[in-house]
Design a protein around this motif. Structure first.
Motif, PDB file in Angstrom:
ATOM      1  N   ALA A  90       5.767  -0.838   1.395  1.00 63.30           N
ATOM      2  CA  ALA A  90       5.881  -2.073   2.167  1.00 63.30           C
ATOM      3  C   ALA A  90       4.937  -3.031   1.531  1.00 63.30           C
ATOM      4  N   LEU A  91       3.505  -2.217   1.371  1.00 61.56           N
ATOM      5  CA  LEU A  91       2.515  -2.777   1.010  1.00 61.56           C
ATOM      6  C   LEU A  91       2.589  -3.403  -0.599  1.00 61.56           C
ATOM      7  N   ALA A  92       3.481  -2.904  -1.627  1.00 60.13           N
ATOM      8  CA  ALA A  92       3.744  -3.207  -2.783  1.00 60.13           C
ATOM      9  C   ALA A  92       4.412  -4.498  -2.707  1.00 60.13           C
ATOM     10  N   ILE A  93       5.396  -4.604  -1.807  1.00 55.23           N
ATOM     11  CA  ILE A  93       6.295  -5.687  -1.768  1.00 55.23           C
ATOM     12  C   ILE A  93       5.406  -6.966  -1.012  1.00 55.23           C
ATOM     13  N   GLU A  94       4.699  -6.775   0.182  1.00 57.46           N
ATOM     14  CA  GLU A  94       4.375  -7.758   0.977  1.00 57.46           C
ATOM     15  C   GLU A  94       2.732  -7.334   1.505  1.00 57.46           C
ATOM     16  N   PRO A  95       1.580  -7.402   0.886  1.00 57.22           N
ATOM     17  CA  PRO A  95       0.488  -7.007   1.374  1.00 57.22           C
ATOM     18  C   PRO A  95       0.207  -7.213   2.811  1.00 57.22           C
ATOM     19  N   GLY A  96      -0.119  -6.383   3.701  1.00 60.18           N
ATOM     20  CA  GLY A  96      -0.409  -6.902   5.145  1.00 60.18           C
ATOM     21  C   GLY A  96      -1.243  -5.853   5.744  1.00 60.18           C
ATOM     22  N   TRP A  97      -1.991  -6.334   6.817  1.00 56.64           N
ATOM     23  CA  TRP A  97      -2.847  -5.535   7.579  1.00 56.64           C
ATOM     24  C   TRP A  97      -2.371  -4.447   8.400  1.00 56.64           C
ATOM     25  N   GLU A  98      -1.049  -4.809   8.726  1.00 57.39           N
ATOM     26  CA  GLU A  98      -0.437  -3.648   9.645  1.00 57.39           C
ATOM     27  C   GLU A  98       0.027  -2.289   8.892  1.00 57.39           C
ATOM     28  N   ALA A  99       0.334  -2.726   7.617  1.00 57.76           N
ATOM     29  CA  ALA A  99       0.578  -1.299   6.906  1.00 57.76           C
ATOM     30  C   ALA A  99      -0.502  -0.940   6.623  1.00 57.76           C
ATOM     31  N   HIS A 100      -1.777  -1.393   6.400  1.00 60.72           N
ATOM     32  CA  HIS A 100      -2.920  -0.855   5.830  1.00 60.72           C
ATOM     33  C   HIS A 100      -3.536   0.279   6.912  1.00 60.72           C
ATOM     34  N   VAL A 101      -3.338  -0.492   8.242  1.00 58.39           N
ATOM     35  CA  VAL A 101      -3.767   0.245   9.647  1.00 58.39           C
ATOM     36  C   VAL A 101      -2.929   1.336   9.557  1.00 58.39           C
ATOM     37  N   GLU A 102      -1.616   1.253   9.504  1.00 58.76           N
ATOM     38  CA  GLU A 102      -0.810   2.502   9.746  1.00 58.76           C
ATOM     39  C   GLU A 102      -0.950   3.687   8.697  1.00 58.76           C
ATOM     40  N   LEU A 103      -1.372   3.180   7.453  1.00 58.28           N
ATOM     41  CA  LEU A 103      -1.861   4.182   6.308  1.00 58.28           C
ATOM     42  C   LEU A 103      -3.107   4.720   6.810  1.00 58.28           C
ATOM     43  N   ALA A 104      -4.035   3.885   7.378  1.00 53.48           N
ATOM     44  CA  ALA A 104      -5.180   4.690   7.670  1.00 53.48           C
ATOM     45  C   ALA A 104      -4.999   5.571   8.814  1.00 53.48           C
ATOM     46  N   HIS A 105      -4.285   5.308   9.771  1.00 46.91           N
ATOM     47  CA  HIS A 105      -3.961   6.109  10.929  1.00 46.91           C
ATOM     48  C   HIS A 105      -3.417   7.518  10.344  1.00 46.91           C
ATOM     49  N   LEU A 106      -2.497   7.425   9.349  1.00 45.39           N
ATOM     50  CA  LEU A 106      -1.986   8.583   8.763  1.00 45.39           C
ATOM     51  C   LEU A 106      -3.008   9.315   7.902  1.00 45.39           C
ATOM     52  N   ALA A 107      -3.977   8.721   7.236  1.00 40.86           N
ATOM     53  CA  ALA A 107      -4.672   9.178   6.521  1.00 40.86           C
ATOM     54  C   ALA A 107      -5.745  10.203   7.355  1.00 40.86           C
ATOM     55  N   GLU A 108      -6.009   9.696   8.618  1.00 38.91           N
ATOM     56  CA  GLU A 108      -6.616  10.395   9.256  1.00 38.91           C
ATOM     57  C   GLU A 108      -6.093  11.550  10.178  1.00 38.91           C
ATOM     58  N   ARG A 109      -4.940  11.222  10.350  1.00 32.12           N
ATOM     59  CA  ARG A 109      -4.115  12.611  10.491  1.00 32.12           C
ATOM     60  C   ARG A 109      -4.131  13.881   9.714  1.00 32.12           C
ATOM     61  N   ILE A 110      -3.876  13.459   8.488  1.00 29.13           N
ATOM     62  CA  ILE A 110      -3.817  14.630   7.371  1.00 29.13           C
ATOM     63  C   ILE A 110      -5.230  14.701   6.899  1.00 29.13           C
ATOM     64  N   GLY A 111      -6.533  14.150   7.569  1.00 32.67           N
ATOM     65  CA  GLY A 111      -7.682  14.563   7.043  1.00 32.67           C
ATOM     66  C   GLY A 111      -8.154  13.867   5.741  1.00 32.67           C
ATOM     67  N   LYS A 112      -7.562  12.842   5.408  1.00 29.50           N
ATOM     68  CA  LYS A 112      -8.269  11.927   4.385  1.00 29.50           C
ATOM     69  C   LYS A 112      -9.041  10.775   4.642  1.00 29.50           C
ATOM     70  N   THR A 113     -10.409  11.024   5.010  1.00 24.71           N
ATOM     71  CA  THR A 113     -11.133  10.156   5.736  1.00 24.71           C
ATOM     72  C   THR A 113     -11.583   9.117   4.734  1.00 24.71           C
ATOM     73  N   ASP A 114     -11.832   9.221   3.351  1.00 23.90           N
ATOM     74  CA  ASP A 114     -12.040   8.150   2.376  1.00 23.90           C
ATOM     75  C   ASP A 114     -10.844   7.195   2.520  1.00 23.90           C
ATOM     76  N   ASP A 115      -9.443   7.709   2.462  1.00 18.19           N
ATOM     77  CA  ASP A 115      -8.486   7.025   2.348  1.00 18.19           C
ATOM     78  C   ASP A 115      -8.319   6.020   3.470  1.00 18.19           C
ATOM     79  N   ALA A 116      -8.645   6.821   4.671  1.00 16.03           N
ATOM     80  CA  ALA A 116      -8.578   5.914   5.796  1.00 16.03           C
ATOM     81  C   ALA A 116      -9.710   4.805   6.041  1.00 16.03           C
ATOM     82  N   ASN A 117     -10.872   5.177   5.581  1.00 13.48           N
ATOM     83  CA  ASN A 117     -11.708   3.939   5.648  1.00 13.48           C
ATOM     84  C   ASN A 117     -11.173   2.814   4.660  1.00 13.48           C
ATOM     85  N   ARG A 118     -11.084   3.248   3.601  1.00 14.81           N
ATOM     86  CA  ARG A 118     -10.387   2.331   2.527  1.00 14.81           C
ATOM     87  C   ARG A 118      -9.388   1.280   2.853  1.00 14.81           C
ATOM     88  N   HIS A 119      -8.280   1.883   3.557  1.00 18.68           N
ATOM     89  CA  HIS A 119      -7.324   1.227   4.385  1.00 18.68           C
ATOM     90  C   HIS A 119      -7.792   0.303   5.474  1.00 18.68           C
TER      91      HIS A 119
END
Length: 391
Positions: free
Chosen positions: A352-381
């Motif tokens: 979804a981000l590759a086709i149309e960059p949007g803040w909603e997709a970044h937020v969802e990826l940040a939440h996902l990264a938090e769930r699986i313990g990827k804090t750096d990726d979460a902060n980046r998103h």
């Protein structure tokens, strides 16, 4: 040419009379003892004709003299009517030109002259309203009301129109109700009623009026759709938080109006907020089966109750037909998160981000990264989402 013919005719008549008189040797003897008078018959005839002409002329002169006072009175009355009619005309013209002071003056003159007093009072009321003179506006409306047998409908329409213009919508609603009670449902009255209903937030009445205007061809379907959509949106918002009330309202909406994707989106969001994701899911699926809408596909991923696997299967079927729809990919990512399919969720959200960059997709990826313990990726998103939201 005509004068010459008359002159020739008179000469011919004179010649004919002279010839006829020459062969007439008759005479008339008048006796009044001791007097005797003998004259020719021709002279007597001329005397009779002359006497008749003189008496006729004298009688006409006397009749004209006696009728002169009445003729003068009628002349003055006619001139007065002409001036009053001109005053009505001038008042109308001056108001259209925007010269409201002069229009009020001419309308007053027409009213005082008794020329169409109801109409003159309404013209004066409109001019006074344009001058922001509320006292004289009310005064002239009262005078117009005294001639309701002549201008009742025009008076009510004037009051309703000027009340809407002055944003006195309750007063406008009262005048429109009086009009409708008298059976007046013409197009101008319906349009005023629609504006009043919209301003007062009476959306049920607004929808009814829009349908009437479409029925009488005073509004096209393209013009009516935004009004009906706004009315239904407000109707749904008034019932926010009550899933049963939302469903009841939606069932009363005609089928053709239920096909509006923006309305379905509003309904789905309201149902999800009210905790009825199952009904929202059904509504979205029915709408997308008849006509695709990317925004509605994005709302589908927010349904959180019921059978998540079923929703995921539906969304993956839609993906075969719309593989590059960013909102559908975003919904698939959310559904995969609900199903705890972390890898697939990250894949769909990344697409979804590759086709149309949007803040909603970044937020969802940040939440996902938090769930699986990827804090750096979460902060980046989160940073990327904040940057995009600022833009």
């Amino acid at each position: 040419m005509r004068g010459l013919l008359w002159l020739l005719g008179l000469f011919a008549l004179a010649a004919g009379l002279a010839v006829a008189g020459r062969y007439n040797e008759g005479y008339v003897l008048l006796v009044w003892p001791p007097y005797r008078l003998q004259i020719s018959l021709n002279l007597l005839i001329l005397l009779f004709i002359s006497s008749f002409a003189a008496l006729y002329g004298l009688s006409r002169l006397v009749a004209r003299t006696l009728a002169l006072p009445r003729a003068v009175q009628q002349f003055r009355a006619r001139k007065s009517r002409e001036r009053a009619s001109q005053a009505i005309y001038d008042a109308t013209r001056l108001r259209i030109e925007g010269r409201f002071g002069q229009a009020l003056k001419q309308a007053t003159a027409a009213y005082e002259a008794g020329e169409s007093p109801g109409l003159a009072a309404l013209l004066a009321a409109r001019a006074a309203h344009s001058l922001r003179d509320d006292a004289r506006y009310r005064q002239w409306l009262g005078k117009a009301a005294a001639h309701d047998e002549e201008v009742r409908v025009a008076r009510l329409m004037t009051e309703a129109e000027l009340a809407v213009e002055g944003r006195r919508f309750d007063e406008a609603a009262e005048r429109i109700a009086d009009l409708q009670a008298g059976g007046q449902r013409h197009i101008a009255a319906l349009r005023l009623a629609l504006r009043t209903a919209q301003a007062r937030g009476d959306w049920v009445e607004a929808v009814r009026l829009v349908r009437q205007l479409v029925k009488v061809r005073a509004m096209t379907a393209e013009q009516a759709d935004p009004v009906k959509r706004r009315a239904h949106q407000e109707g749904l918002r008034q019932r926010a938080g009550d899933a049963l009330a939302l469903q009841t309202y939606w069932q009363a909406v005609p089928r053709d109006e239920q096909r509006d994707p923006r309305l379905v989106t509003e309904l789905a969001r309201a149902l999800i907020a009210a905790g009825d994701s199952a009904t929202a899911q059904k509504v979205i699926e029915v709408q997308l089966a008849s006509a695709w809408d990317s925004i509605l596909a994005g709302v589908y991923g927010r349904c959180e109750e019921g059978d998540v696997r079923s929703r995921l299967a539906h969304a993956e079927e839609w993906l075969k037909l719309h593989p590059r729809d960013p909102q559908l990919l975003l919904s698939l990512g959310r559904l995969c998160v609900q199903s705890q399919l972390w890898g697939k969720a990250e894949s769909y959200l990344g697409a979804a981000l590759a086709i149309e960059p949007g803040w909603e997709a970044h937020v969802e990826l940040a939440h996902l990264a938090e769930r699986i313990g990827k804090t750096d990726d979460a902060n980046r998103h989160y940073r990327a989402a904040a940057e995009l939201s600022r833009r």
